[in-house]
Design a protein around this motif. Structure first.
Motif, PDB file in Angstrom:
ATOM      1  N   GLY A 153       1.062  -1.221   0.074  1.00 48.28           N
ATOM      2  CA  GLY A 153       0.434  -0.101  -0.145  1.00 48.28           C
ATOM      3  C   GLY A 153       1.180   1.352   0.108  1.00 48.28           C
ATOM      4  N   MET A 154       2.099   1.413   0.601  1.00 47.01           N
ATOM      5  CA  MET A 154       3.224   2.415   1.311  1.00 47.01           C
ATOM      6  C   MET A 154       3.905   2.993  -1.073  1.00 47.01           C
ATOM      7  N   VAL A 155       4.063   1.460  -1.400  1.00 45.16           N
ATOM      8  CA  VAL A 155       5.221   1.484  -3.022  1.00 45.16           C
ATOM      9  C   VAL A 155       3.679   1.674  -4.453  1.00 45.16           C
ATOM     10  N   ALA A 156       3.718   2.326  -4.316  1.00 51.88           N
ATOM     11  CA  ALA A 156       3.265   2.264  -6.140  1.00 51.88           C
ATOM     12  C   ALA A 156       3.873   1.871  -7.099  1.00 51.88           C
ATOM     13  N   GLY A 157       2.779   0.614  -7.282  1.00 52.92           N
ATOM     14  CA  GLY A 157       3.287  -0.362  -8.718  1.00 52.92           C
ATOM     15  C   GLY A 157       3.488  -1.555  -7.824  1.00 52.92           C
ATOM     16  N   VAL A 158       3.524  -1.727  -6.626  1.00 54.01           N
ATOM     17  CA  VAL A 158       3.777  -3.127  -5.729  1.00 54.01           C
ATOM     18  C   VAL A 158       2.344  -4.004  -5.489  1.00 54.01           C
ATOM     19  N   THR A 159       2.475  -5.466  -5.558  1.00 51.22           N
ATOM     20  CA  THR A 159       0.824  -5.493  -5.244  1.00 51.22           C
ATOM     21  C   THR A 159       1.625  -7.586  -4.099  1.00 51.22           C
ATOM     22  N   HIS A 160       1.043  -7.701  -3.475  1.00 52.25           N
ATOM     23  CA  HIS A 160       0.422  -8.942  -2.271  1.00 52.25           C
ATOM     24  C   HIS A 160      -0.113  -9.415  -2.552  1.00 52.25           C
ATOM     25  N   VAL A 161       0.471 -10.710  -2.993  1.00 53.49           N
ATOM     26  CA  VAL A 161      -0.721 -11.823  -3.623  1.00 53.49           C
ATOM     27  C   VAL A 161      -0.176 -13.206  -2.493  1.00 53.49           C
ATOM     28  N   GLU A 162      -0.948 -13.465  -2.265  1.00 52.30           N
ATOM     29  CA  GLU A 162      -1.036 -14.752  -0.490  1.00 52.30           C
ATOM     30  C   GLU A 162      -1.027 -15.671  -1.956  1.00 52.30           C
ATOM     31  N   VAL A 163      -0.545 -17.166  -1.263  1.00 53.89           N
ATOM     32  CA  VAL A 163      -0.403 -18.197  -2.524  1.00 53.89           C
ATOM     33  C   VAL A 163      -0.027 -19.370  -1.435  1.00 53.89           C
ATOM     34  N   ASP A 164      -1.511 -20.349  -0.873  1.00 51.19           N
ATOM     35  CA  ASP A 164      -1.902 -21.471  -0.294  1.00 51.19           C
ATOM     36  C   ASP A 164      -0.694 -22.322  -0.445  1.00 51.19           C
ATOM     37  N   ALA A 165       0.068 -22.765   0.380  1.00 46.09           N
ATOM     38  CA  ALA A 165       0.732 -23.998   0.289  1.00 46.09           C
ATOM     39  C   ALA A 165       0.824 -25.799   0.143  1.00 46.09           C
ATOM     40  N   GLU A 166      -0.616 -25.383   0.280  1.00 50.15           N
ATOM     41  CA  GLU A 166      -1.199 -26.717   1.004  1.00 50.15           C
ATOM     42  C   GLU A 166      -2.303 -26.469  -0.293  1.00 50.15           C
ATOM     43  N   ALA A 167      -2.534 -26.221  -0.827  1.00 48.58           N
ATOM     44  CA  ALA A 167      -3.035 -25.917  -1.874  1.00 48.58           C
ATOM     45  C   ALA A 167      -1.812 -25.951  -3.420  1.00 48.58           C
ATOM     46  N   ARG A 168      -0.801 -25.288  -3.578  1.00 41.23           N
ATOM     47  CA  ARG A 168      -0.540 -25.502  -4.412  1.00 41.23           C
ATOM     48  C   ARG A 168       1.264 -26.744  -3.909  1.00 41.23           C
ATOM     49  N   LEU A 169       0.922 -27.719  -3.825  1.00 44.14           N
ATOM     50  CA  LEU A 169       1.805 -28.138  -3.452  1.00 44.14           C
ATOM     51  C   LEU A 169       3.108 -27.732  -4.750  1.00 44.14           C
ATOM     52  N   ASP A 170       2.920 -28.065  -6.338  1.00 45.32           N
ATOM     53  CA  ASP A 170       3.433 -28.027  -7.197  1.00 45.32           C
ATOM     54  C   ASP A 170       4.233 -27.342  -6.836  1.00 45.32           C
ATOM     55  N   LEU A 171       4.001 -25.739  -6.958  1.00 42.68           N
ATOM     56  CA  LEU A 171       4.337 -24.946  -6.873  1.00 42.68           C
ATOM     57  C   LEU A 171       5.498 -24.679  -5.706  1.00 42.68           C
ATOM     58  N   VAL A 172       5.150 -25.206  -4.201  1.00 38.09           N
ATOM     59  CA  VAL A 172       6.106 -24.978  -3.158  1.00 38.09           C
ATOM     60  C   VAL A 172       7.152 -25.805  -3.833  1.00 38.09           C
ATOM     61  N   ARG A 173       6.578 -26.879  -4.799  1.00 34.48           N
ATOM     62  CA  ARG A 173       8.298 -28.031  -4.381  1.00 34.48           C
ATOM     63  C   ARG A 173       9.439 -27.872  -6.039  1.00 34.48           C
ATOM     64  N   ARG A 174       8.443 -26.779  -7.034  1.00 32.16           N
ATOM     65  CA  ARG A 174       8.978 -25.824  -8.062  1.00 32.16           C
ATOM     66  C   ARG A 174       9.998 -24.775  -7.007  1.00 32.16           C
ATOM     67  N   LEU A 175       9.505 -24.437  -6.697  1.00 34.65           N
ATOM     68  CA  LEU A 175      10.505 -22.971  -5.930  1.00 34.65           C
ATOM     69  C   LEU A 175      10.953 -23.357  -4.535  1.00 34.65           C
ATOM     70  N   GLY A 176      11.353 -25.150  -4.186  1.00 29.25           N
ATOM     71  CA  GLY A 176      11.565 -25.451  -2.877  1.00 29.25           C
ATOM     72  C   GLY A 176      11.512 -24.492  -1.655  1.00 29.25           C
ATOM     73  N   VAL A 177      10.613 -24.804  -1.813  1.00 35.02           N
ATOM     74  CA  VAL A 177       9.731 -23.848   0.064  1.00 35.02           C
ATOM     75  C   VAL A 177      10.128 -25.104   0.929  1.00 35.02           C
ATOM     76  N   MET A 178      10.340 -24.336   1.689  1.00 38.05           N
ATOM     77  CA  MET A 178      10.725 -25.532   3.115  1.00 38.05           C
ATOM     78  C   MET A 178       9.483 -25.238   3.495  1.00 38.05           C
TER      79      MET A 178
END
Length: 127
Positions: A66-91
């Motif tokens: 909200g403070m920095v113009a042009g910046v977006t925050h996106v929240e990803v449910d790690a349990e629902a996106r295990l493919d992305l979690v594995r691809r990115l190595g989120v531990m």
């Protein structure tokens, strides 16, 4: 971003480069995160339902976006996106990725970040 930063010689992505890693492992698209990318940068937060630090991280990232113009925050449910979690190595959660306007991962950290560290990390992504 100090909370368990993973900054390495591979350009700071924290994603190991190998023959087996897809070339797009350190680039995320709107389809990957089910949301549009920010005009200048995107803060991607991997969370889980019962993660207490995830709630505080959400507040911090929302505030910074909200403070920095042009910046977006996106929240990803790690349990629902295990493919992305594995691809990115989120531990663990929360894990925060800072993406530039093209979706390239410029910084990553796990654990609850401090607001000042998030703002500083945006400096790598925002021209």
């Amino acid at each position: 971003m100090t909370a368990h930063e993973d900054i390495r010689a591979d350009g700071g992505t924290g994603v190991p480069h190998s023959a087996e890693a897809p070339p797009s492992a350190d680039v995320l698209t709107p389809d990957d995160i089910d949301a549009g990318l920010g005009e200048r940068a995107t803060l991607v937060q991997f969370s889980t339902a019962f993660c207490q630090p995830c709630r505080a991280t959400r507040r911090i990232l929302d505030e910074v976006a909200g403070m920095v113009a042009g910046v977006t925050h996106v929240e990803v449910d790690a349990e629902a996106r295990l493919d992305l979690v594995r691809r990115l190595g989120v531990m663990r959660t929360p894990t925060v990725l800072v993406l530039d306007a093209a979706g390239r991962v410029t910084r990553r950290a796990s654990g609850q970040p401090r607001k000042a560290d998030v703002i500083a990390a945006l400096g790598d992504a925002v021209p």
